[in-house]
Design a protein around this motif. Structure first.
Motif, short mmCIF file in Angstrom:
data_model
loop_
_atom_site.label_atom_id
_atom_site.label_comp_id
_atom_site.label_asym_id
_atom_site.label_seq_id
_atom_site.Cartn_x
_atom_site.Cartn_y
_atom_site.Cartn_z
N GLN A 27 -17.55 -0.12 -7.90
CA GLN A 27 -16.42 -1.04 -7.80
C GLN A 27 -15.48 -0.59 -6.69
O GLN A 27 -15.31 0.62 -6.47
CB GLN A 27 -15.65 -1.10 -9.11
N PRO A 28 -14.88 -1.54 -5.98
CA PRO A 28 -13.96 -1.14 -4.92
C PRO A 28 -12.69 -0.52 -5.49
O PRO A 28 -12.30 -0.79 -6.62
CB PRO A 28 -13.65 -2.46 -4.20
N LYS A 29 -12.09 0.34 -4.68
CA LYS A 29 -10.84 0.97 -5.11
C LYS A 29 -9.72 -0.06 -5.11
O LYS A 29 -9.70 -0.97 -4.29
CB LYS A 29 -10.44 2.08 -4.13
N ALA A 30 -8.80 0.13 -6.01
CA ALA A 30 -7.62 -0.73 -6.03
C ALA A 30 -6.75 -0.35 -4.84
O ALA A 30 -6.64 0.82 -4.50
CB ALA A 30 -6.86 -0.54 -7.33
N PRO A 31 -6.16 -1.34 -4.18
CA PRO A 31 -5.32 -1.00 -3.02
C PRO A 31 -4.11 -0.19 -3.46
O PRO A 31 -3.52 -0.43 -4.51
CB PRO A 31 -4.91 -2.36 -2.46
N ARG A 32 -3.79 0.79 -2.63
CA ARG A 32 -2.62 1.62 -2.93
C ARG A 32 -1.35 0.89 -2.54
O ARG A 32 -1.32 0.16 -1.56
CB ARG A 32 -2.69 2.94 -2.14
N ARG A 33 -0.35 1.13 -3.28
CA ARG A 33 0.94 0.55 -2.92
C ARG A 33 1.56 1.39 -1.83
O ARG A 33 1.55 2.61 -1.87
CB ARG A 33 1.86 0.52 -4.14
N ARG A 34 2.12 0.71 -0.87
CA ARG A 34 2.75 1.40 0.26
C ARG A 34 4.24 1.16 0.23
O ARG A 34 4.70 0.08 -0.13
CB ARG A 34 2.17 0.91 1.58
N LEU A 35 4.96 2.17 0.65
CA LEU A 35 6.41 2.04 0.68
C LEU A 35 6.85 1.22 1.89
O LEU A 35 7.80 0.46 1.81
CB LEU A 35 7.06 3.42 0.71
N LEU A 36 6.14 1.41 2.99
CA LEU A 36 6.50 0.69 4.22
C LEU A 36 5.64 -0.58 4.32
O LEU A 36 4.49 -0.61 3.88
CB LEU A 36 6.25 1.57 5.44
N PRO A 37 6.17 -1.61 4.93
CA PRO A 37 5.36 -2.83 5.09
C PRO A 37 4.22 -2.59 6.07
O PRO A 37 4.34 -1.79 7.00
CB PRO A 37 6.36 -3.85 5.62
N GLU A 38 3.12 -3.28 5.86
CA GLU A 38 1.98 -3.17 6.76
C GLU A 38 2.16 -4.12 7.93
O GLU A 38 2.73 -5.19 7.78
CB GLU A 38 0.69 -3.52 6.02
N TRP A 39 1.69 -3.72 9.09
CA TRP A 39 1.79 -4.54 10.29
C TRP A 39 0.55 -4.32 11.13
O TRP A 39 -0.07 -3.28 11.09
CB TRP A 39 3.06 -4.23 11.07
N ASP A 40 0.22 -5.33 11.84
CA ASP A 40 -0.95 -5.29 12.72
C ASP A 40 -0.52 -4.77 14.08
O ASP A 40 0.28 -5.39 14.77
CB ASP A 40 -1.54 -6.69 12.84
N PRO A 41 -1.04 -3.60 14.51
CA PRO A 41 -0.62 -3.05 15.81
C PRO A 41 -0.98 -3.96 16.98
O PRO A 41 -0.25 -4.01 17.96
CB PRO A 41 -1.34 -1.72 15.91
N GLU A 42 -2.09 -4.68 16.88
CA GLU A 42 -2.47 -5.59 17.97
C GLU A 42 -1.49 -6.75 18.07
O GLU A 42 -1.12 -7.16 19.17
CB GLU A 42 -3.89 -6.11 17.75
N ALA A 43 -1.09 -7.30 16.93
CA ALA A 43 -0.13 -8.41 16.96
C ALA A 43 1.20 -7.93 17.52
O ALA A 43 1.84 -8.62 18.33
CB ALA A 43 0.07 -8.99 15.56
N PHE A 44 1.62 -6.73 17.12
CA PHE A 44 2.87 -6.19 17.65
C PHE A 44 2.76 -5.92 19.15
O PHE A 44 3.69 -6.19 19.91
CB PHE A 44 3.23 -4.90 16.90
N GLY A 45 1.59 -5.43 19.58
CA GLY A 45 1.38 -5.19 21.01
C GLY A 45 1.40 -6.48 21.81
O GLY A 45 1.97 -6.54 22.90
N ARG A 46 0.76 -7.53 21.27
CA ARG A 46 0.79 -8.82 21.97
C ARG A 46 2.20 -9.37 22.06
O ARG A 46 2.60 -9.91 23.10
CB ARG A 46 -0.13 -9.82 21.26
N LEU A 47 2.97 -9.22 20.97
CA LEU A 47 4.37 -9.67 20.98
C LEU A 47 5.16 -8.90 22.02
O LEU A 47 5.95 -9.48 22.77
CB LEU A 47 4.99 -9.53 19.59
N SER A 48 4.97 -7.59 22.07
CA SER A 48 5.70 -6.79 23.06
C SER A 48 5.33 -7.19 24.48
O SER A 48 6.18 -7.20 25.37
CB SER A 48 5.45 -5.30 22.82
N GLU A 49 4.06 -7.50 24.72
CA GLU A 49 3.66 -7.94 26.06
C GLU A 49 4.30 -9.27 26.42
O GLU A 49 4.74 -9.45 27.56
CB GLU A 49 2.15 -8.06 26.14
N ARG A 50 4.38 -10.18 25.46
CA ARG A 50 5.03 -11.46 25.75
C ARG A 50 6.51 -11.26 26.06
O ARG A 50 7.06 -11.88 26.98
CB ARG A 50 4.85 -12.41 24.56
N ILE A 51 7.18 -10.39 25.30
CA ILE A 51 8.60 -10.12 25.55
C ILE A 51 8.76 -9.45 26.91
O ILE A 51 9.65 -9.82 27.69
CB ILE A 51 9.19 -9.26 24.43
#
Length: 194
Positions: A27-51
């Motif tokens: 069975q797959p592991k249950a996802p761990r709870r994270r204190l910090l929000p998750e973010w996609d580094p590629e999406a953030f990189g694309r946003l930074s390039e547009r800015i």
């Protein structure tokens, strides 16, 4: 029925007691709870390039100039109770330094991403150049082998001269002086063969 239920509960309790510390691999592991929000580094990189692209345009400079002029004019000529940043314009200075403090890392992030893309492109170009060089060297060796092979091929003129030499030898060997193979053409180089 109550006895059966107790038996099942004991079996389940015993099963969980023996399985403590073990993880089930089916069975797959249950996802761990994270204190910090998750973010996609590629999406953030694309946003930074547009800015960063927008910050490097004349449109941004024009809009920033319009906003600063409007800010200064509003805080000089507006009625006193509607002004929000008086003459030394400290709040404007704070906003501009805040904008600069965010713009610089975003521009650096965009440049780093561009450098990474350039490295990948250079590596692909280098591999393509190596393949082209290997192909060129292979073709060079093949052409050299063909030239060497063609050097050993009998040409028409060479075969004709060998046959003429054989005819001469045969004529010299006949005792009666007759020609063994009368030639239809005069001896010498053929002008029709070119």
């Amino acid at each position: 029925m109550a006895a059966e239920r107790e038996t099942r509960e004991r079996a389940a309790a015993g099963a969980t007691a023996t399985n403590r510390g073990r993880t089930r691999l089916d069975q797959p592991k249950a996802p761990r709870r994270r204190l910090l929000p998750e973010w996609d580094p590629e999406a953030f990189g694309r946003l930074s390039e547009r800015i960063a692209r927008f910050l490097g345009t004349g449109r941004f400079i024009v809009w920033m100039t319009v906003v600063i002029i409007a800010w200064v004019l509003w805080n000089i000529f507006a009625p006193g109770d509607l002004r929000f940043d008086n003459y030394p314009f400290i709040f404007l200075t704070l906003m501009l330094s805040l904008q600069a403090s965010y713009a610089a890392p975003l521009i650096l992030l965009a440049q780093n991403r561009q450098d990474d893309r350039d490295k990948v492109n250079l590596e692909q170009d280098r591999k393509q150049n190596e393949r082209s060089i290997a192909d060129t060297e292979y073709l060079t060796r093949e052409i050299a082998a063909l030239r060497m092979g063609l050097g050993e091929v009998a040409t028409r003129d060479w075969i004709r001269s060998e046959l003429q030499d054989l005819i001469r030898e045969m004529e010299e060997r006949r005792p009666d002086g007759r020609v063994a193979f009368p030639s239809e053409r005069p001896r010498g180089r053929d002008t029709d063969d070119r």
